[in-house]
Design a protein around this motif. Structure first.
Motif, PDB file in Angstrom:
ATOM      1  N   GLU B 380      33.807  67.678  57.179  1.00 38.08           N
ATOM      2  CA  GLU B 380      33.904  67.549  58.716  1.00 38.08           C
ATOM      3  C   GLU B 380      34.793  68.179  59.446  1.00 38.08           C
ATOM      4  O   GLU B 380      35.920  67.989  58.919  1.00 38.08           O
ATOM      5  CB  GLU B 380      34.021  65.926  58.880  1.00 38.08           C
ATOM      6  N   SER B 381      34.691  68.830  60.571  1.00 37.40           N
ATOM      7  CA  SER B 381      35.694  69.686  61.241  1.00 37.40           C
ATOM      8  C   SER B 381      35.351  70.069  62.319  1.00 37.40           C
ATOM      9  O   SER B 381      34.264  69.266  62.825  1.00 37.40           O
ATOM     10  CB  SER B 381      36.170  70.787  60.277  1.00 37.40           C
ATOM     11  N   SER B 388      41.135  67.868  65.186  1.00 34.98           N
ATOM     12  CA  SER B 388      40.108  67.222  64.425  1.00 34.98           C
ATOM     13  C   SER B 388      40.231  67.570  62.908  1.00 34.98           C
ATOM     14  O   SER B 388      39.043  67.362  62.155  1.00 34.98           O
ATOM     15  CB  SER B 388      38.413  67.409  64.790  1.00 34.98           C
ATOM     16  N   SER B 390      41.881  67.508  59.133  1.00 32.60           N
ATOM     17  CA  SER B 390      42.633  66.820  58.329  1.00 32.60           C
ATOM     18  C   SER B 390      42.875  67.549  56.970  1.00 32.60           C
ATOM     19  O   SER B 390      41.775  67.692  56.152  1.00 32.60           O
ATOM     20  CB  SER B 390      42.160  65.196  58.116  1.00 32.60           C
ATOM     21  N   SER B 392      44.581  67.000  53.942  1.00 30.48           N
ATOM     22  CA  SER B 392      44.489  66.583  52.889  1.00 30.48           C
ATOM     23  C   SER B 392      43.055  65.914  52.757  1.00 30.48           C
ATOM     24  O   SER B 392      42.582  66.106  51.482  1.00 30.48           O
ATOM     25  CB  SER B 392      45.411  65.241  52.905  1.00 30.48           C
ATOM     26  N   GLN B 393      42.321  65.564  53.588  1.00 31.66           N
ATOM     27  CA  GLN B 393      40.988  65.103  53.578  1.00 31.66           C
ATOM     28  C   GLN B 393      40.105  66.238  52.961  1.00 31.66           C
ATOM     29  O   GLN B 393      39.360  66.204  52.090  1.00 31.66           O
ATOM     30  CB  GLN B 393      40.517  64.477  54.755  1.00 31.66           C
ATOM     31  N   LEU B 395      41.000  69.180  51.595  1.00 27.17           N
ATOM     32  CA  LEU B 395      41.358  69.501  50.290  1.00 27.17           C
ATOM     33  C   LEU B 395      40.742  68.540  49.137  1.00 27.17           C
ATOM     34  O   LEU B 395      40.342  69.197  48.253  1.00 27.17           O
ATOM     35  CB  LEU B 395      43.114  69.529  50.074  1.00 27.17           C
ATOM     36  N   THR B 396      40.978  67.242  49.415  1.00 29.80           N
ATOM     37  CA  THR B 396      40.281  66.491  48.413  1.00 29.80           C
ATOM     38  C   THR B 396      38.829  66.795  48.094  1.00 29.80           C
ATOM     39  O   THR B 396      38.380  66.861  47.023  1.00 29.80           O
ATOM     40  CB  THR B 396      40.514  64.827  48.619  1.00 29.80           C
ATOM     41  N   ARG B 397      38.231  66.845  49.263  1.00 28.47           N
ATOM     42  CA  ARG B 397      36.767  67.327  49.234  1.00 28.47           C
ATOM     43  C   ARG B 397      36.507  68.613  48.468  1.00 28.47           C
ATOM     44  O   ARG B 397      35.424  68.523  47.725  1.00 28.47           O
ATOM     45  CB  ARG B 397      36.183  67.126  50.562  1.00 28.47           C
ATOM     46  N   ASP B 399      38.333  70.047  46.380  1.00 28.91           N
ATOM     47  CA  ASP B 399      38.783  69.919  45.080  1.00 28.91           C
ATOM     48  C   ASP B 399      37.962  69.289  44.178  1.00 28.91           C
ATOM     49  O   ASP B 399      37.177  69.735  43.162  1.00 28.91           O
ATOM     50  CB  ASP B 399      40.294  69.298  44.778  1.00 28.91           C
ATOM     51  N   ALA B 400      37.230  68.332  44.744  1.00 30.11           N
ATOM     52  CA  ALA B 400      36.261  67.344  43.993  1.00 30.11           C
ATOM     53  C   ALA B 400      34.853  68.181  43.697  1.00 30.11           C
ATOM     54  O   ALA B 400      34.351  68.191  42.889  1.00 30.11           O
ATOM     55  CB  ALA B 400      36.127  65.846  44.746  1.00 30.11           C
TER      56      ALA B 400
END
Ligand code: SF4
Lengths: 256, 416
Positions: B380-381, B388, B390, B392-393, B395-397, B399-400
């Motif tokens: 989401e961006s 709009s 984020s 860290s969000q 990056l986590t997505r 990476d996962a």
């Protein structure tokens, strides 16, 4: 072989130590402003409590939002994979994991071997997360730990229609001033969280058995509200909050 | 940090030429009032060939929007438009462009003033209101080229309706320019346009090679020419050179991402202010975004073009572009790309700015998972408005997602 998992969330830092498939111990602390320090602290406290030397831990995996600040970890992995591994470790039958933490919620699908095949995370919004509940607890002047029990007494949950945390808070305030009973308001809040999390999980092909993890799983009100939505019982273990750390410790075994 | 030999090799020598051409183009457009040439602002999916045939310089507020995004001016300009009363939900290209026009601000000191506006709604409905606002502001004539939505096919009524507008469009141009439309010239422009599109497709096709000589991020960069100047020899010459370079890279085994292990497909517009971050983040996982639906859109409907009858066939080609077709048709395009580029996963950018592009993505994702069985992720961006995004969000997505892909291993049956 001993391994450890460190899970640095937005609010709490968690640690778990495993030895040959057995959980030796877990611990929860606050994250505060320094994620790296919080990780070290919770790890040292746990090893101290277990009477272990830090050097006796062969492998350490970090996870969570602060995963990259844990310098002593051998590897960092995302909380998606770790929650999957943790849930599979605790119950290999589980096929869907719903995790609701402090600032995010996610759902993931596992295959028989515990691999994550698909996942979703909430978008940039606090609705449907622990933060939402915290804000509401403050507005209601109720201890968040009591939320679950209180809501079970509700016979007629109030309707909170706003998705936005800020607007929902003013809705709650107007319900309070209208004299709505506390248990009904809290039950309504749980419904609202459950509906958000459920809608998100619906993007996946959800399969039972479902396990809920994360700090919010300790709230029985949210769990019941989610069970109603999913139309299926939801498993919650005593390790819900430290599931990510356990998963990290499980994955650390494969680092050797 | 000094560049390593491998990094140097990975750089495209054509990038320099591309920058030169774009600079020349903007200088020409910005000095049009001195050279007596007319300037038309036109939407990115609009029929530009008649403008080229009439010697009008086309200018693209959307290309400018990308520039605004890449130069990190998006949030500021969007906030300015909001202060004027425009909603935060309005497309950020529109918001940024409106703010720039009123302020004479933005990169390269703003766009040259238009003599006319050409708006084609084959990409979205937003452009209609956006261009009406600009027509009022600059007090210039506006031509609206209306392309009905094309769920599956382009039937009789619609065909006639769009075809009629081409004549009206030509009439409009003759009126504003005060000269006759040269049909022979337009044939030549049509031929060059098609040639440019074919070359662009061939450039993109080079990414089917393993390892891929280019990434979608390179495509986002090299796209500007086919958008802005199609129908000219400059485009044909440039993409001929670029294609040469691609072939060289393939034969020399130069990969865009070091040790390419995974190949991914990107959907939706780029996140203009995070190109490098995204490219580095994926590359750190050995993942190359080999292709994308966005840059492909500028050659995706050339199958409808008749080389010997450009003007007539352009009605269909401009109506059946990627954003003007049904979700099933879009999914079909994505399936084809998954197979052609042999990708291990699909990255969808849910772009808050662009509704027509983002609508239907979850359905498409489900279809892809069912039919192709590859992992998909949603990011989401926002293409221009950094408020709009984020990190860290995101990056986590990512990476996962890469962990999920690496657990599966690279696409089965492919030796590497
Ligand atoms: S809404 Fe989408 S298609 Fe329309 S102008 Fe904005 S980015 Fe382009």
């Amino acid at each position: 072989m001993k391994t450890a998992g460190i899970d640095i969330g937005s609010i709490t830092a968690k640690a778990a130590v495993l030895e040959d498939g057995v959980i030796l111990g877990t611990r929860v602390g606050f994250t505060g402003y320094n994620a790296g320090m919080a990780g070290r602290k919770v790890f040292e406290e746990l090893t101290g409590e277990l009477g272990l030397e830090a050097s006796s831990i062969a492998w350490i995996v970090s996870t969570g939002y602060g995963r990259n600040s844990v310098e002593f970890a051998h590897k960092s992995m995302t909380e998606i994979i770790c929650h999957g591994a943790g849930a599979h470790f605790l119950d290999p039958q589980v096929r869907t994991v719903v995790d609701v933490g402090g600032q995010d919620s996610k759902a993931l699908i596992l295959d028989e071997s515990g691999k994550v095949t698909d996942f979703v995370m909430n978008d940039k919004c606090a609705a449907g997360t622990g933060r939402f509940l915290e804000v509401m607890a403050r507005a209601l002047e109720v201890n968040l730990d009591d939320f679950g029990e209180i809501s079970l007494r509700s016979e007629n949950p109030a309707k909170i229609s706003s998705i936005c945390t800020v607007f929902a808070e003013s809705e709650v305030i107007s319900l309070i001033s209208r004299g709505e009973q506390r248990e009904n308001i809290i039950a309504g809040i749980h419904d609202s969280v459950a509906s958000r999390v459920y809608a998100m999980a619906q993007r996946l092909a959800v399969k039972a058995p479902i396990m809920m993890t994360g700090g919010v799983a300790r709230n029985i009100g949210v769990v019941r509200a989610l069970e109603k939505r999913f139309g299926s019982p939801i498993e919650v273990t005593g390790h819900a909050q430290v599931n990510g750390a356990i998963g990290a410790a499980v994955l650390a075994c494969s680092l050797r | 940090m000094p560049q390593t030999g491998a990094e140097k090799k990975r750089k495209f020598r054509s990038a320099k030429r591309m920058r030169e051409i774009m600079t020349e183009y903007y200088i020409e457009a910005k000095t049009a009032d001195q050279t007596g040439k007319k300037v038309a602002w036109i939407t990115s999916g609009g029929p530009v060939e008649p403008l080229i045939a009439m010697d009008v310089i086309p200018v693209y507020p959307e290309n400018y929007g990308a520039m605004i995004g890449a130069s990190h001016m998006g949030s500021d300009l969007c906030a300015k438009a909001e202060a004027l009363g425009y909603s935060t939900d309005l497309c950020s290209y529109a918001r940024a462009d409106i703010a720039c026009a009123l302020e004479d601000g933005g990169p390269i000191g703003g766009l040259p003033k238009p003599d006319m506006l050409v708006c084609c709604n084959n990409i979205c409905g937003t452009v209609m209101k956006w261009y009406e606002i600009q027509a009022r502001l600059f007090d210039v004539p506006l031509f609206i080229f209306d392309t009905p939505f094309c769920h599956v096919d382009f039937a009789g009524e619609a065909r006639r309706y769009v075809r009629t507008q081409i004549d009206e469009y030509i009439g409009f141009l003759e009126g504003v320019c005060g000269k006759k439309f040269d049909i022979d010239r337009s044939r030549e422009v049509g031929r060059l346009s098609l040639k440019g599109q074919r070359l662009w497709q061939e450039v993109l096709d080079a990414a089917a090679h393993r390892p891929s000589p280019m990434t979608a991020f390179d495509a986002f960069f090299f796209l500007a020419l086919i958008v802005t100047l199609r129908g000219t020899t400059k485009v044909v010459d440039f993409y001929t050179e670029l294609l040469e370079e691609m072939k060289e890279r393939v034969s020399q085994g130069i990969s865009a991402v070091e040790n390419e292990r995974y190949r991914l497909l990107w959907d939706n517009l780029p996140v203009w202010y995070r190109l490098k971050w995204l490219s580095d983040t994926f590359a750190a996982h050995g993942a190359c975004l080999v292709a994308d639906t966005y840059t492909t859109a500028w050659c995706g409907s050339m199958k409808y073009i008749d080389e010997n009858n450009f003007i007539d066939s352009m009605a269909e080609a401009y109506t059946r572009i990627y954003l003007n077709i049904g979700v099933d048709e879009m999914a079909k395009t994505i399936f084809e790309m998954i197979d052609k580029y042999e990708v291990d996963g699909l990255v969808m950018h849910s772009n808050r700015s662009c509704k027509p592009y983002s609508f239907g993505q979850y359905d498409i994702m489900r279809m892809v998972q069912e039919k192709k069985g590859i992992p998909c992720m949603m990011l989401e961006s926002h293409m221009v408005d950094e408020r709009s995004f984020s990190e860290s969000q995101a990056l986590t997505r990512i990476d996962a997602f890469m962990e999920v892909i690496s657990q599966r291993g690279p696409r089965a049956g492919i030796a590497r």
